[in-house]
Design an enzyme around this catalytic site. Structure first.
Site, PDB file in Angstrom:
ATOM      1  N   CYS A 190      47.483  69.966  13.276  1.00 34.67           N
ATOM      2  CA  CYS A 190      47.498  71.190  14.091  1.00 34.67           C
ATOM      3  C   CYS A 190      47.515  70.942  15.604  1.00 34.67           C
ATOM      4  CB  CYS A 190      46.306  72.062  13.732  1.00 34.67           C
ATOM      5  SG  CYS A 190      46.280  72.434  11.987  1.00 34.67           S
TER       6      CYS A 190
HETATM    7  C1  UGA Z   1      41.944  72.799  13.997  1.00 32.84           C
HETATM    8  C2  UGA Z   1      41.093  73.951  14.555  1.00 32.84           C
HETATM    9  O1  UGA Z   1      39.739  73.517  14.770  1.00 32.84           O
HETATM   10  C3  UGA Z   1      41.093  75.139  13.593  1.00 32.84           C
HETATM   11  O2  UGA Z   1      40.401  76.231  14.182  1.00 32.84           O
HETATM   12  C4  UGA Z   1      42.565  75.546  13.350  1.00 32.84           C
HETATM   13  O3  UGA Z   1      42.646  76.624  12.422  1.00 32.84           O
HETATM   14  C5  UGA Z   1      43.319  74.360  12.778  1.00 32.84           C
HETATM   15  O4  UGA Z   1      43.267  73.262  13.720  1.00 32.84           O
HETATM   16  C6  UGA Z   1      44.757  74.817  12.566  1.00 32.84           C
HETATM   17  O5  UGA Z   1      45.430  75.153  13.537  1.00 32.84           O
HETATM   18  O6  UGA Z   1      45.154  74.983  11.396  1.00 32.84           O
HETATM   19  P1  UGA Z   1      41.514  70.812  12.223  1.00 32.84           P
HETATM   20  O7  UGA Z   1      42.777  70.213  12.767  1.00 32.84           O
HETATM   21  O8  UGA Z   1      41.330  70.927  10.767  1.00 32.84           O
HETATM   22  O9  UGA Z   1      41.313  72.319  12.811  1.00 32.84           O
HETATM   23  O10 UGA Z   1      40.321  69.910  12.743  1.00 32.84           O
HETATM   24  P2  UGA Z   1      39.229  69.908  13.926  1.00 32.84           P
HETATM   25  O11 UGA Z   1      37.889  69.854  13.320  1.00 32.84           O
HETATM   26  O12 UGA Z   1      39.478  70.967  14.904  1.00 32.84           O
HETATM   27  O13 UGA Z   1      39.523  68.471  14.582  1.00 32.84           O
HETATM   28  C7  UGA Z   1      40.786  68.156  15.154  1.00 32.84           C
HETATM   29  C8  UGA Z   1      40.749  66.762  15.770  1.00 32.84           C
HETATM   30  O14 UGA Z   1      39.947  66.746  16.950  1.00 32.84           O
HETATM   31  C9  UGA Z   1      40.165  65.673  14.858  1.00 32.84           C
HETATM   32  O15 UGA Z   1      40.940  64.502  14.988  1.00 32.84           O
HETATM   33  C10 UGA Z   1      38.759  65.474  15.397  1.00 32.84           C
HETATM   34  O16 UGA Z   1      38.230  64.193  15.133  1.00 32.84           O
HETATM   35  C11 UGA Z   1      39.004  65.685  16.894  1.00 32.84           C
HETATM   36  N1  UGA Z   1      37.773  66.075  17.647  1.00 32.84           N
HETATM   37  C12 UGA Z   1      37.160  67.248  17.374  1.00 32.84           C
HETATM   38  C13 UGA Z   1      37.304  65.242  18.648  1.00 32.84           C
HETATM   39  O17 UGA Z   1      37.875  64.167  18.933  1.00 32.84           O
HETATM   40  N2  UGA Z   1      36.191  65.628  19.361  1.00 32.84           N
HETATM   41  C14 UGA Z   1      35.547  66.788  19.110  1.00 32.84           C
HETATM   42  O18 UGA Z   1      34.540  67.086  19.800  1.00 32.84           O
HETATM   43  C15 UGA Z   1      36.042  67.624  18.095  1.00 32.84           C
END
Ligand code: UGA
Length: 420
Positions: A264
């Site tokens: 995403c």
């Molecule tokens: C993300 C959004 O959080 C959802 O709200 C959205 O619906 C989704 O994309 C989408 O568009 O379908 P997702 O990709 O499943 O969800 O995962 P996240 O938990 O948001 O993490 C995304 C990435 O950011 C991961 O690689 C995670 O490790 C990284 N991350 C997250 C960080 O490096 N630091 C943080 O503080 C948080």
């Protein structure tokens, strides 16, 4: 209500299973006979925490699947569009599946007697839902607002906690210029107590992109601050905690590391930047967010280089883009592996769920059957996904470089973080 969900990928399945649990009668539609068979057997074709148990309770009573779109549309009052919207090599969104499904729904509506509402849930760039209306009107010969409704209703599900997010959303966005469309969708969601925001199609489409872009911006921001802090000998985690206590900033998405991955954030930020550029606007912040993210895995590689590990064996703990998923798409771990391979490094890989996919991509690499085995057979350990089980591994005095902030609170003897 009778609902059909067209496209049984990640979003379609969670939406279908969630609505079925709330008492709606749901038909999932997909072109893949294999997927349809799996759903009808009560087996989720994807891994998502809690989904297998949930499907056991709703299949076949309130959730079934079919390849027959026309029949499913005829039997439904609400038709969700949840097909994929991948990006091209240049970052531009590809809308072929949206166009195809709009056309098929238009054909199915041609002979449908009663009113129905089409809901676009796939992530689409502003202006797309209007095109769905045009296509359906042209193909069906029916009139939007009178014979059928259309609404744009973005999803905010996170992989790994998608069911919790479905049942306890922060907000529901209902975008449509047509009152009956908005009222029909509000009725479907009447059991939710969160705020419901009504908007235009384009506002709803943009809310989805701007939400993901904001979250990605927070991550690249803290990673940049983290890079500066590391250089100055300042603890980034303490800084993140301190700024997160400001209510205007908040504590979430300030975990520094090797950057964001997944299906995403990288795709959506690129698609928005691409659309901005097409409109003649230079997307400076969005480009910087992507730039910082692209560079972040190199910070970890630079730390690795500084320990002169040439000839040493490296354990890679974590392949998935985050914990609790088998998804390795755009995972920073894969860019690190590719770089190390170019240097002919000796690697041993482990991930509790992501190995199957990576074995297909890199069949010649060595895989371990547990995190401990990988560590035992290596000289240096890289932590590239924040799996809880890595916290209990005995690292001895081997050098551990943590790209995910996992062991920060209880670091092993020989430990270095990417930004701390
Ligand atoms: C993300 C959004 O959080 C959802 O709200 C959205 O619906 C989704 O994309 C989408 O568009 O379908 P997702 O990709 O499943 O969800 O995962 P996240 O938990 O948001 O993490 C995304 C990435 O950011 C991961 O690689 C995670 O490790 C990284 N991350 C997250 C960080 O490096 N630091 C943080 O503080 C948080």
């Amino acid at each position: 209500m009778n609902v059909c969900v067209t496209g049984s990928g990640y979003v379609g399945l969670i939406t279908g299973a969630g609505l079925a649990t709330l008492g709606h009668q749901v038909i999932c539609v997909d072109i893949s006979k294999e997927k349809v068979g799996q759903i009808n057997a009560g087996e989720p074709p994807i891994f998502e925490h809690g989904l297998a148990d949930l499907m056991k309770t709703v299949v076949p009573k309130s959730l079934t699947a079919t390849t027959d779109l026309t029949d499913a549309v005829k039997r439904s009052r609400i038709i969700f569009i949840t097909v994929g919207t991948p990006s091209s090599r240049h970052g531009e969104i590809k809308l072929d599946q949206i166009e195809k499904i709009s056309h098929s729904i238009g054909e199915a509506l041609h002979d449908k007697k009663d009113y129905c509402l089409i809901v676009v849930k796939s992530t689409v760039i502003p202006g797309t839902t209007e095109k769905v209306v045009e296509t359906v009107e042209r193909v069906s010969g029916k009139e939007f607002g009178k014979d059928f409704g259309v609404a744009m209703n973005p999803e905010f599900l996170r992989e790994g906690s998608a069911l919790t997010d479905f049942f306890s959303p922060d907000r529901i966005i209902i975008g449509s210029p047509d009152k009956k469309s908005r009222e029909t969708l509000k009725e479907l969601y009447s059991s939710f107590s969160c705020p419901v925001l009504e908007s235009s199609f384009r506002e709803a489409e943009m809310i989805k992109y701007a939400s993901n872009a904001m979250l990605a911006t927070k991550i690249s921001f803290i990673n940049e601050i983290g890079n500066i802090c590391k250089n100055l000998g300042i603890d980034t985690n303490k800084v993140a905690e301190g700024i997160g206590l400001d209510k205007r900033i908040g504590p979430h998405f300030l975990r520094a590391g090797i950057g964001f991955g997944g299906s995403c954030f990288p795709k959506d930020v690129s698609a928005l930047a691409h659309q901005a550029a097409t409109a003649g606007i230079t997307p400076r912040v969005l480009r910087a967010v992507l730039d910082v993210n692209r560079e972040q895995p190199n910070r970890l590689l630079a730390i690795l280089d500084s320990h002169t590990p040439k000839g040493k064996k490296i354990a890679i703990l974590g392949l998935a883009f985050k914990k609790d998923t088998d998804d390795v798409r755009e995972s920073p771990s894969l860019s690190i592996i590719k770089e190390l391979q170019m240097e002919n490094s000796s690697l041993i890989l482990y991930d509790p769920m992501g190995m199957k996919e990576v074995m297909k991509l890199f069949p010649h690499l060595t895989f371990a059957s547990s995190a401990q085995e990988a560590v035992n057979k290596a000289d240096i350990v890289l932590i590239l996904t924040e799996w809880d089980e890595f916290k209990t591994v005995n690292f001895g005095d081997k050098l551990v470089i943590d790209g995910k902030n996992l062991l920060y609170e209880r670091p092993p003897t020989n430990y270095e973080g990417v930004c701390w």
